[in-house]
Each structure stands twice: as structure tokens, then as C-alpha cells.
Enzyme design. Structure first.
Site, PDB file in Angstrom:
ATOM      1  N   SER A   1       0.825  -1.213   0.000  1.00  0.00           N
ATOM      2  CA  SER A   1       0.000   0.000   0.000  1.00  0.00           C
ATOM      3  C   SER A   1       0.850   1.249   0.000  1.00  0.00           C
ATOM      4  CB  SER A   1      -0.838   0.056   1.277  1.00  0.00           C
ATOM      5  OG  SER A   1      -1.733  -1.002   1.328  1.00  0.00           O
TER       6      SER A   1
ATOM      7  N   GLU B   1      -2.929   0.006  -9.624  1.00  0.00           N
ATOM      8  CA  GLU B   1      -1.806   0.910  -9.878  1.00  0.00           C
ATOM      9  C   GLU B   1      -0.603   0.044 -10.266  1.00  0.00           C
ATOM     10  OE1 GLU B   1      -2.555   4.780  -7.040  1.00  0.00           O
ATOM     11  OE2 GLU B   1      -1.803   2.997  -6.047  1.00  0.00           O
TER      12      GLU B   1
HETATM   13  N1  CAA Z   1     -15.352  -9.134  -1.197  1.00  0.00           N
HETATM   14  C1  CAA Z   1     -15.748  -9.502  -2.435  1.00  0.00           C
HETATM   15  N2  CAA Z   1     -16.820  -8.997  -3.046  1.00  0.00           N
HETATM   16  C2  CAA Z   1     -17.540  -8.095  -2.361  1.00  0.00           C
HETATM   17  C3  CAA Z   1     -17.199  -7.669  -1.067  1.00  0.00           C
HETATM   18  C4  CAA Z   1     -16.046  -8.232  -0.482  1.00  0.00           C
HETATM   19  N3  CAA Z   1     -15.614  -7.867   0.736  1.00  0.00           N
HETATM   20  N4  CAA Z   1     -18.115  -6.758  -0.641  1.00  0.00           N
HETATM   21  C5  CAA Z   1     -18.992  -6.621  -1.646  1.00  0.00           C
HETATM   22  N5  CAA Z   1     -18.656  -7.413  -2.680  1.00  0.00           N
HETATM   23  C6  CAA Z   1     -19.344  -7.515  -3.966  1.00  0.00           C
HETATM   24  C7  CAA Z   1     -20.724  -8.088  -3.817  1.00  0.00           C
HETATM   25  O1  CAA Z   1     -20.707  -9.498  -3.941  1.00  0.00           O
HETATM   26  C8  CAA Z   1     -21.444  -7.446  -4.987  1.00  0.00           C
HETATM   27  O2  CAA Z   1     -21.127  -8.146  -6.174  1.00  0.00           O
HETATM   28  P1  CAA Z   1     -22.179  -8.234  -7.404  1.00  0.00           P
HETATM   29  O3  CAA Z   1     -22.466  -6.819  -7.822  1.00  0.00           O
HETATM   30  O4  CAA Z   1     -21.438  -9.024  -8.438  1.00  0.00           O
HETATM   31  O5  CAA Z   1     -23.359  -8.909  -6.855  1.00  0.00           O
HETATM   32  C9  CAA Z   1     -20.803  -6.053  -5.097  1.00  0.00           C
HETATM   33  O6  CAA Z   1     -19.545  -6.180  -4.436  1.00  0.00           O
HETATM   34  C10 CAA Z   1     -21.613  -4.968  -4.415  1.00  0.00           C
HETATM   35  O7  CAA Z   1     -21.824  -5.386  -3.085  1.00  0.00           O
HETATM   36  P2  CAA Z   1     -23.023  -4.938  -2.154  1.00  0.00           P
HETATM   37  O8  CAA Z   1     -24.208  -4.597  -3.003  1.00  0.00           O
HETATM   38  O9  CAA Z   1     -23.201  -5.923  -1.069  1.00  0.00           O
HETATM   39  O10 CAA Z   1     -22.451  -3.669  -1.414  1.00  0.00           O
HETATM   40  P3  CAA Z   1     -22.143  -2.235  -1.904  1.00  0.00           P
HETATM   41  O11 CAA Z   1     -22.887  -1.839  -3.121  1.00  0.00           O
HETATM   42  O12 CAA Z   1     -22.271  -1.445  -0.667  1.00  0.00           O
HETATM   43  O13 CAA Z   1     -20.588  -2.301  -2.318  1.00  0.00           O
HETATM   44  C11 CAA Z   1     -18.318  -2.059  -1.813  1.00  0.00           C
HETATM   45  C12 CAA Z   1     -19.614  -2.789  -1.464  1.00  0.00           C
HETATM   46  C13 CAA Z   1     -17.924  -2.361  -3.262  1.00  0.00           C
HETATM   47  C14 CAA Z   1     -17.251  -2.611  -0.878  1.00  0.00           C
HETATM   48  C15 CAA Z   1     -18.540  -0.508  -1.637  1.00  0.00           C
HETATM   49  O14 CAA Z   1     -19.033  -0.255  -0.352  1.00  0.00           O
HETATM   50  C16 CAA Z   1     -17.282   0.293  -1.872  1.00  0.00           C
HETATM   51  O15 CAA Z   1     -16.897   0.573  -3.000  1.00  0.00           O
HETATM   52  N6  CAA Z   1     -16.633   0.715  -0.758  1.00  0.00           N
HETATM   53  C17 CAA Z   1     -15.395   1.500  -0.852  1.00  0.00           C
HETATM   54  C18 CAA Z   1     -14.233   0.559  -1.051  1.00  0.00           C
HETATM   55  C19 CAA Z   1     -12.941   1.290  -1.203  1.00  0.00           C
HETATM   56  O16 CAA Z   1     -12.832   2.496  -1.164  1.00  0.00           O
HETATM   57  N7  CAA Z   1     -11.875   0.479  -1.355  1.00  0.00           N
HETATM   58  C20 CAA Z   1     -10.514   1.011  -1.415  1.00  0.00           C
HETATM   59  C21 CAA Z   1      -9.893   0.914  -0.062  1.00  0.00           C
HETATM   60  S1  CAA Z   1      -8.255   1.569  -0.060  1.00  0.00           S
HETATM   61  C22 CAA Z   1      -7.327   0.334  -0.696  1.00  0.00           C
HETATM   62  O17 CAA Z   1      -7.764  -0.734  -1.008  1.00  0.00           O
HETATM   63  C23 CAA Z   1      -5.860   0.635  -0.892  1.00  0.00           C
HETATM   64  C24 CAA Z   1      -4.965   0.327   0.199  1.00  0.00           C
HETATM   65  O18 CAA Z   1      -3.779   0.094  -0.099  1.00  0.00           O
HETATM   66  C25 CAA Z   1      -5.353   0.387   1.625  1.00  0.00           C
HETATM   67  P1  NAD Z   2      -4.019  -9.285   5.940  1.00  0.00           P
HETATM   68  O1  NAD Z   2      -3.505  -9.105   7.308  1.00  0.00           O
HETATM   69  O2  NAD Z   2      -5.473  -9.412   5.721  1.00  0.00           O
HETATM   70  O3  NAD Z   2      -3.346 -10.565   5.261  1.00  0.00           O
HETATM   71  C1  NAD Z   2      -1.981 -10.823   5.274  1.00  0.00           C
HETATM   72  C2  NAD Z   2      -1.830 -12.340   5.126  1.00  0.00           C
HETATM   73  O4  NAD Z   2      -0.476 -12.644   4.817  1.00  0.00           O
HETATM   74  C3  NAD Z   2      -2.192 -13.119   6.389  1.00  0.00           C
HETATM   75  O5  NAD Z   2      -3.211 -14.043   6.058  1.00  0.00           O
HETATM   76  C4  NAD Z   2      -0.884 -13.817   6.789  1.00  0.00           C
HETATM   77  O6  NAD Z   2      -1.088 -15.102   7.307  1.00  0.00           O
HETATM   78  C5  NAD Z   2      -0.178 -13.883   5.440  1.00  0.00           C
HETATM   79  N1  NAD Z   2       1.290 -13.988   5.524  1.00  0.00           N
HETATM   80  C6  NAD Z   2       2.144 -13.311   6.330  1.00  0.00           C
HETATM   81  N2  NAD Z   2       3.409 -13.682   6.043  1.00  0.00           N
HETATM   82  C7  NAD Z   2       3.346 -14.608   5.032  1.00  0.00           C
HETATM   83  C8  NAD Z   2       4.307 -15.323   4.279  1.00  0.00           C
HETATM   84  N3  NAD Z   2       5.617 -15.189   4.507  1.00  0.00           N
HETATM   85  N4  NAD Z   2       3.868 -16.169   3.319  1.00  0.00           N
HETATM   86  C9  NAD Z   2       2.546 -16.306   3.062  1.00  0.00           C
HETATM   87  N5  NAD Z   2       1.600 -15.643   3.741  1.00  0.00           N
HETATM   88  C10 NAD Z   2       1.996 -14.788   4.696  1.00  0.00           C
HETATM   89  O7  NAD Z   2      -3.417  -8.070   5.087  1.00  0.00           O
HETATM   90  P2  NAD Z   2      -4.001  -7.420   3.741  1.00  0.00           P
HETATM   91  O8  NAD Z   2      -4.942  -6.364   4.099  1.00  0.00           O
HETATM   92  O9  NAD Z   2      -4.392  -8.518   2.809  1.00  0.00           O
HETATM   93  O10 NAD Z   2      -2.678  -6.699   3.203  1.00  0.00           O
HETATM   94  C11 NAD Z   2      -1.689  -7.412   2.485  1.00  0.00           C
HETATM   95  C12 NAD Z   2      -0.844  -6.425   1.693  1.00  0.00           C
HETATM   96  O11 NAD Z   2      -1.699  -5.717   0.782  1.00  0.00           O
HETATM   97  C13 NAD Z   2      -0.170  -5.348   2.556  1.00  0.00           C
HETATM   98  O12 NAD Z   2       1.064  -5.003   1.953  1.00  0.00           O
HETATM   99  C14 NAD Z   2      -1.163  -4.185   2.458  1.00  0.00           C
HETATM  100  O13 NAD Z   2      -0.569  -2.944   2.688  1.00  0.00           O
HETATM  101  C15 NAD Z   2      -1.629  -4.325   1.024  1.00  0.00           C
HETATM  102  N6  NAD Z   2      -2.949  -3.757   0.720  1.00  0.00           N
HETATM  103  C16 NAD Z   2      -3.956  -3.782   1.644  1.00  0.00           C
HETATM  104  C17 NAD Z   2      -5.199  -3.257   1.316  1.00  0.00           C
HETATM  105  C18 NAD Z   2      -6.335  -3.267   2.294  1.00  0.00           C
HETATM  106  O14 NAD Z   2      -7.326  -2.561   2.073  1.00  0.00           O
HETATM  107  N7  NAD Z   2      -6.282  -4.016   3.367  1.00  0.00           N
HETATM  108  C19 NAD Z   2      -5.412  -2.750   0.033  1.00  0.00           C
HETATM  109  C20 NAD Z   2      -4.363  -2.766  -0.904  1.00  0.00           C
HETATM  110  C21 NAD Z   2      -3.123  -3.263  -0.543  1.00  0.00           C
END
Ligand code: CAA
Ligand code: NAD
Length: 294
Positions: free
Chosen positions: A120, A153
């Protein structure tokens, strides 16, 4: 260009299980490596549940769902990744853990394979340079949930070759994702913008601007976001959020990336969000309620 047929996914948590599922759905053979059988079962349980739901909703046939599952093999042995053409890591957001893992994998996987990190926030070069193939290393950053979010990305480190970068773009597009190239700058595009926004929501809560659900409801109704920022932080995982903050703060030394005290306290309490059942909300009941402990 080397053809990608067999994809290794390391880590089957929130992100890894989704990356494995979208890769198998796009027709790749997937080898998923987790730490032990318990983690493998948890990961495959999630994939099976989502595929079953797609069949129930008429979005997939049973035959297709079975074929997707059959393309995923699981292991806790790094050796089974040897023949992969691309290995994507999605383990915890910790540079030392990722480097330790790549040391094992680099020694086993064929030299022509590409390596990618789903990090991330960490600069890709910090991982690439520690392997024997920095020119075949890139970032493939998926978004949560990977099955649904359109973006990947594709991050080019200073060492990434044209061949590896093009392979990454093509791989993401083959999964029907929107591939956006980004430079190798901590947080890339989305987290550079999204993480300070979530942190500001926590600060707004600390300053009493609104309650947890008021802040979330306001951003949903006022800005058209699908989830409020505190729900989203719980969804990402507060442990992952904390690690991202530390990387970004370390890189930029700006207050906007620093962990607010509330987040630090929640991490000490082991409240990591949805994955542990408690974060800004308590998920133990039928529907989430604001966590009275914060
Ligand atoms: N895993 C897999 N599929 C999922 C899911 C999950 N956790 N949650 C929902 N879905 C699927 C559902 O099965 C459904 O699929 P279909 O359309 O094919 O039936 C679809 O998503 C829509 O689901 P819902 O109608 O139940 O729910 P929703 O319309 O509220 O959407 C959501 C759920 C897509 C998660 C929506 O709330 C959303 O877009 N949230 C924001 C998510 C976001 O911003 N993600 C980025 C986070 S930052 C990141 O990822 C980067 C990082 O490095 C931290
Ligand atoms: P998570 O904690 O849900 O999962 C991490 C998994 O990795 C665990 O199941 C753990 O058992 C496994 N693991 C640890 N060491 C391991 C190894 N050596 N071999 C195999 N498995 C191992 O974490 P996450 O949210 O899936 O995040 C994973 C990566 O993706 C991180 O780098 C995170 O920053 C990135 N990421 C997270 C998100 C998010 O929304 N959570 C979105 C994009 C990217």
C-alpha cells in the site's frame, strides 16, 4: 515478451484471496502460499463463498465457478512457486517481513519470472533491490475488495525494465482492471490522497466535530462516497492503516500522515477493524454499531 500463465500469490488475507480469485477468474493457474493450513482454509473459504454467491445470483454458472476453484492450488511450501511466471506478494505491510519472504522466494522461483508487490505504501525499489532481479520487479497495487474495485496501480521502480512494466500493465488489463501507471513514490496515487483523508476523519472525531456515525453518514450523503471514512478505515484494517501511516510519515515527515492518538490506542487494544470484530464500530451484533470504547 515472456508469457504469464502461472501466477503465485503469497498471502491469502484480505487482499491475497481477492487477487488469487481475480487471477483464476481471468484464466491463470494460481498457486497460493499461506503460512499454515488454518490460513489456507480461511482464504479458500472466502473464495468459495464468493463464487457460490455469484452462482446464486446468476452471475456465474456452477461450471465456471468449479473451473475457477480448480485453477487455484494452495500450499505452505515456497517450493511450489518454482514454476510461476509471476509472483505477487500480499503479506503484511512490513518491509522486514517482505524482505525475509523474498529471500526465500528469489532463491526458488525461476530467474525469468516477474515479481510484484501489492504494498500500500512502501517504495517498490526497497524490495526490488534486495532480490537478484530488480529489473523484473514492479508494483501491482490492487484495491479492497480486489474482486470489485476496478483499479490496479502499476508501479515502475527505477530498476523496472520496459518488459516487466508492460507485462504488469497487460496482466492487470487481462483481469479487466483499469491499469494506471504510477511513479515509485510512497503511497503512489490513491493512498497519498486517501490515507490523509481517513486520518483527518479520525482527527475530526477527536476534536468532536461529529460522532463516528455522523462523520460517516455525512461523507456518504454529502460527498457520495460508498462508505464513510471510519467504516473504510475499519474495512482496510487498522493494523494496515497504522503501518501505512508509519511508512508515509517516515517518507514525508508531514503531520497529515502521522497516526492520530485514537488510532494508536486502538492498535494497542488489538482493535484492527472488521477483521477482529472491533474498530470504530463493533461488528459482533447483527449490524455494526459505533464502538463505545473509543
Ligand atoms: N469481497 C468480495 N466482493 C464483495 C465484497 C467483499 N468484501 N463486498 C462486496 N462485494 C461484492 C458483492 O458481492 C457485490 O457483487 P455483485 O455486484 O457481483 O453482486 C458487489 O460487491 C456490491 O456489493 P453490495 O451490493 O453488497 O455492497 P455495496 O454496493 O455497498 O458495495 C463495496 C460494497 C464495493 C465494498 C462498496 O461499499 C465500496 O466501494 N466501498 C469503498 C471501497 C474502497 O474504497 N476500497 C478502497 C480501499 S483503499 C485500498 O484498497 C488501498 C490500500 O492500499 C489500503
Ligand atoms: P491481511 O492481514 O489481511 O493478510 C496478510 C496475510 O499474509 C495473512 O493471512 C498472513 O497469514 C499472510 N502472511 C504473512 N506472512 C506470510 C508469508 N511469509 N507467506 C505467506 N503468507 C503470509 O493483510 P491485507 O490487508 O491482505 O494486506 C496485504 C498487503 O496488501 C499489505 O502489503 C497491504 O498494505 C496491502 N494492501 C492492503 C489493502 C487493504 O485494504 N487491506 C489494500 C491494498 C493493498
Amino acid at each position: 515478451m515472456a508469457e504469464i500463465k502461472r501466477v503465485g500469490v503469497i498471502g491469502g488475507g484480505l487482499m491475497g484471496h481477492g487477487i488469487a480469485q481475480v487471477s483464476a477468474t481471468a484464466g491463470y493457474d494460481v498457486v497460493l502460499r499461506e503460512v499454515d493450513q488454518g490460513a489456507i482454509d480461511k482464504c479458500m473459504g472466502k473464495i468459495q463463498k464468493q463464487l457460490a454467491r455469484a452462482v446464486e445470483k446468476g452471475k456465474s454458472t456452477q461450471e465456471d465457478a468449479d473451473a475457477i476453484l480448480a485453477r487455484i492450488t494452495t500450499t505452505s511450501d515456497y517450493g511450489e512457486l518454482a514454476d510461476c511466471d509471476l509472483v505477487i506478494e500480499a503479506i503484511s505491510e512490513s518491509l522486514p517481513a517482505k524482505l525475509e519472504m523474498w529471500k526465500e522466494v528469489d532463491a526458488i522461483v525461476k530467474p525469468e519470472a516477474f515479481f510484484a508487490s501489492n504494498t500500500s505504501s512502501l517504495a517498490i525499489i526497497d524490495q526490488a533491490a534486495q532480490t537478484s532481479r530488480p529489473e523484473r520487479f514492479l508494483g501491482l497495487h490492487y484495491f479492497n475488495p480486489a474482486q470489485v474495485m476496478k483499479l490496479v496501480e502499476v508501479i515502475r521502480a527505477v530498476t523496472t525494465s520496459d518488459e516487466a512494466f508492460e507485462a504488469g500493465l497487460e496482466f492487470a488489463r487481462s483481469q479487466k482492471k483499469l491499469a494506471i501507471p504510477t511513479k515509485d513514490k510512497a503511497g503512489f496515487i490513491v493512498n497519498r490522497l486517501l490515507v490523509p483523508y481517513m486520518l483527518d476523519a479520525i482527527r475530526a472525531y477527536e476534536e468532536g466535530v461529529g460522532s463516528v456515525d455522523e462523520i460517516d453518514d455525512a461523507m456518504k450523503a454529502g460527498a457520495g462516497h460508498p462508505m464513510g471514512p471510519l467504516t473504510l478505515a475499519d474495512f482496510v484494517g487498522l493494523d494496515t492503516m497504522g503501518s501505512i501511516c508509519d511508512v508515509l510519515f517516515d517518507e514525508f515527515r508531514e503531520r497529515r500522515f502521522a497516526q492520530p492518538p485514537t488510532l494508536r490506542k486502538m492498535l494497542s487494544a488489538g482493535w484492527y477493524g472488521r477483521k477482529t470484530g472491533k474498530g470504530f464500530y463493533d461488528y459482533s451484533g447483527e449490524s455494526p454499531v459505533p464502538n463505545p470504547g473509543i
